[in-house]
Design a protein around this motif. Structure first.
Motif, mmCIF file in Angstrom:
data_model
loop_
_atom_site.group_PDB
_atom_site.id
_atom_site.type_symbol
_atom_site.label_atom_id
_atom_site.label_comp_id
_atom_site.label_asym_id
_atom_site.label_seq_id
_atom_site.Cartn_x
_atom_site.Cartn_y
_atom_site.Cartn_z
ATOM 1 N N ALA A 1 0.829 -1.210 0.000
ATOM 2 C CA ALA A 1 0.000 0.000 0.000
ATOM 3 C C ALA A 1 0.860 1.254 0.000
ATOM 4 C CB ALA A 1 -0.934 -0.014 1.214
ATOM 5 N N VAL A 2 1.887 1.267 0.835
ATOM 6 C CA VAL A 2 2.789 2.423 0.879
ATOM 7 C C VAL A 2 3.538 2.565 -0.436
ATOM 8 C CG1 VAL A 2 4.800 3.419 2.014
ATOM 9 C CG2 VAL A 2 3.025 2.319 3.378
ATOM 10 N N ALA A 3 3.909 1.437 -1.042
ATOM 11 C CA ALA A 3 4.612 1.475 -2.324
ATOM 12 C C ALA A 3 3.749 2.127 -3.399
ATOM 13 C CB ALA A 3 5.003 0.062 -2.746
ATOM 14 N N VAL A 4 2.464 1.775 -3.441
ATOM 15 C CA VAL A 4 1.555 2.351 -4.430
ATOM 16 C C VAL A 4 1.354 3.837 -4.168
ATOM 17 C CG1 VAL A 4 -0.813 2.341 -5.299
ATOM 18 C CG2 VAL A 4 0.373 0.179 -4.881
ATOM 19 N N LEU A 5 1.109 4.197 -2.910
ATOM 20 C CA LEU A 5 0.906 5.610 -2.571
ATOM 21 C C LEU A 5 2.171 6.426 -2.853
ATOM 22 C CD1 LEU A 5 -1.049 5.244 0.803
ATOM 23 C CD2 LEU A 5 -1.966 5.987 -1.406
ATOM 24 N N GLY A 6 3.323 5.849 -2.542
ATOM 25 C CA GLY A 6 4.572 6.555 -2.793
ATOM 26 C C GLY A 6 4.818 6.770 -4.274
ATOM 27 N N ALA A 7 4.499 5.755 -5.085
ATOM 28 C CA ALA A 7 4.681 5.889 -6.528
ATOM 29 C C ALA A 7 3.792 6.982 -7.101
ATOM 30 C CB ALA A 7 4.378 4.554 -7.213
ATOM 31 N N THR B 1 16.758 3.905 2.955
ATOM 32 C CA THR B 1 16.229 2.605 3.384
ATOM 33 C C THR B 1 14.749 2.502 3.077
ATOM 34 O OG1 THR B 1 17.878 2.450 5.163
ATOM 35 C CG2 THR B 1 15.912 1.075 5.364
ATOM 36 N N ALA B 2 13.996 3.562 3.350
ATOM 37 C CA ALA B 2 12.554 3.568 3.072
ATOM 38 C C ALA B 2 12.278 3.460 1.579
ATOM 39 C CB ALA B 2 11.921 4.831 3.636
ATOM 40 N N ILE B 3 13.075 4.152 0.767
ATOM 41 C CA ILE B 3 12.902 4.093 -0.689
ATOM 42 C C ILE B 3 13.045 2.661 -1.186
ATOM 43 C CG2 ILE B 3 13.992 4.711 -2.881
ATOM 44 C CD1 ILE B 3 14.583 7.463 -1.663
ATOM 45 N N VAL B 4 14.045 1.948 -0.688
ATOM 46 C CA VAL B 4 14.262 0.572 -1.111
ATOM 47 C C VAL B 4 13.202 -0.353 -0.524
ATOM 48 C CG1 VAL B 4 15.850 -1.385 -1.017
ATOM 49 C CG2 VAL B 4 16.734 0.920 -1.406
ATOM 50 N N ALA B 5 12.895 -0.193 0.748
ATOM 51 C CA ALA B 5 11.948 -1.078 1.421
ATOM 52 C C ALA B 5 10.558 -1.005 0.790
ATOM 53 C CB ALA B 5 11.867 -0.736 2.904
ATOM 54 N N PHE B 6 10.152 0.194 0.385
ATOM 55 C CA PHE B 6 8.816 0.375 -0.192
ATOM 56 C C PHE B 6 8.849 0.454 -1.717
ATOM 57 C CE2 PHE B 6 8.392 2.239 4.114
ATOM 58 C CZ PHE B 6 7.421 1.372 4.597
ATOM 59 N N SER B 7 10.014 0.135 -2.294
ATOM 60 C CA SER B 7 10.157 0.145 -3.753
ATOM 61 C C SER B 7 9.679 1.450 -4.366
ATOM 62 C CB SER B 7 9.393 -1.038 -4.368
ATOM 63 O OG SER B 7 9.887 -2.260 -3.894
ATOM 64 N N LEU B 8 10.035 2.547 -3.724
ATOM 65 C CA LEU B 8 9.643 3.860 -4.220
ATOM 66 C C LEU B 8 10.531 4.270 -5.389
ATOM 67 C CD1 LEU B 8 9.220 5.708 -0.796
ATOM 68 C CD2 LEU B 8 7.432 4.653 -2.184
#
Length: 236
Positions: A19-25, A64-71
């Protein structure tokens, strides 16, 4: 606690990550770009000069957050590490942050899906099972080569390792070591961004695919796979 509740609890972290990955994208794609870095470079440098430790910690946390959430923006983050902190310790910050992000993905996927998928693969009788067994017998060479060769998506390498049940310690060290060459290349490019900004140009983000860079990386990948080939040759 019934089985469905247990499954839901195990899948919740994975669902949250997705969910965070989609919102971040959707919402962060315009902020994690080279243009954003160029526009905010003076403010970033000023903050680094006045709060060095805090800036390093915040940078590592953000990467780290960018990689973890595939942003989007992992390559730009690597450039930023070089731009703010130089080749060293910038490369160390980049590699450490990328490794920690990968570990988060690995742990979440393994806890949520990997056990069930691995059981299905083991119970199958086909090419997928043979591929899984082949990789499991040669974990270190395969893991290192996936990290060294940039054509294997970083997130996909994390998924493969989680699904195949790779041990955490082995996953951590092969990830850290395997991404050092590529990480150094991008950090080096980032360290020279000051001159790029002065000329009003954009950095070459595809530099890692140029022959003089990709060639040595492929050589290292083949070197990592050498024990696998030697093992097959000896058996023959």
């Amino acid at each position: 606690m019934n089985r469905s509740q247990f499954s839901a609890r195990r899948l919740f972290p994975l669902a949250a990550l997705l969910a965070v990955a989609v919102l971040g994208a959707v919402y962060l794609r315009d902020y994690l770009t080279f243009d954003a870095l160029q526009e905010n470079r003076q403010a970033l440098l000023a903050f680094r000069d006045s709060h060095l430790v805090a800036s390093a910690a915040l940078f590592i946390l953000a990467y780290t957050a960018i990689v973890a959430f595939s942003l989007p923006g992992a390559a730009v983050a690597s450039l930023t590490g070089g731009f703010l902190f130089g080749l060293f310790p910038g490369a160390l910050f980049n590699v450490a942050a990328a490794t920690m992000g990968a570990v988060i993905v690995f742990a979440v996927v393994r806890a949520g899906l990997a056990e069930g998928l691995k059981a299905r693969i083991d119970a199958s009788d086909g090419a997928v099972k043979r591929l899984s067994e082949g990789i499991s017998r040669n974990e270190v060479p395969v893991l290192l080569s996936m990290r060294l060769i940039p054509v294997v998506p970083f997130f996909l390498a994390n998924l493969i390792a989680a699904i195949l049940g790779v041990g955490l310690v082995r996953f951590v060290w092969t990830t850290f070591v395997g991404i050092i060459p590529g990480g150094v290349v991008y950090t080096w490019v980032g360290a020279g961004l000051g001159e790029v900004f002065a000329r009003g140009e954009s950095p070459n983000l595809g530099i890692i695919f140029e022959p003089h860079v990709l060639g040595p990386l492929l050589g290292l990948a083949l070197l990592a796979l050498l024990p696998l080939f030697l093992r097959r040759f000896v058996k023959v």
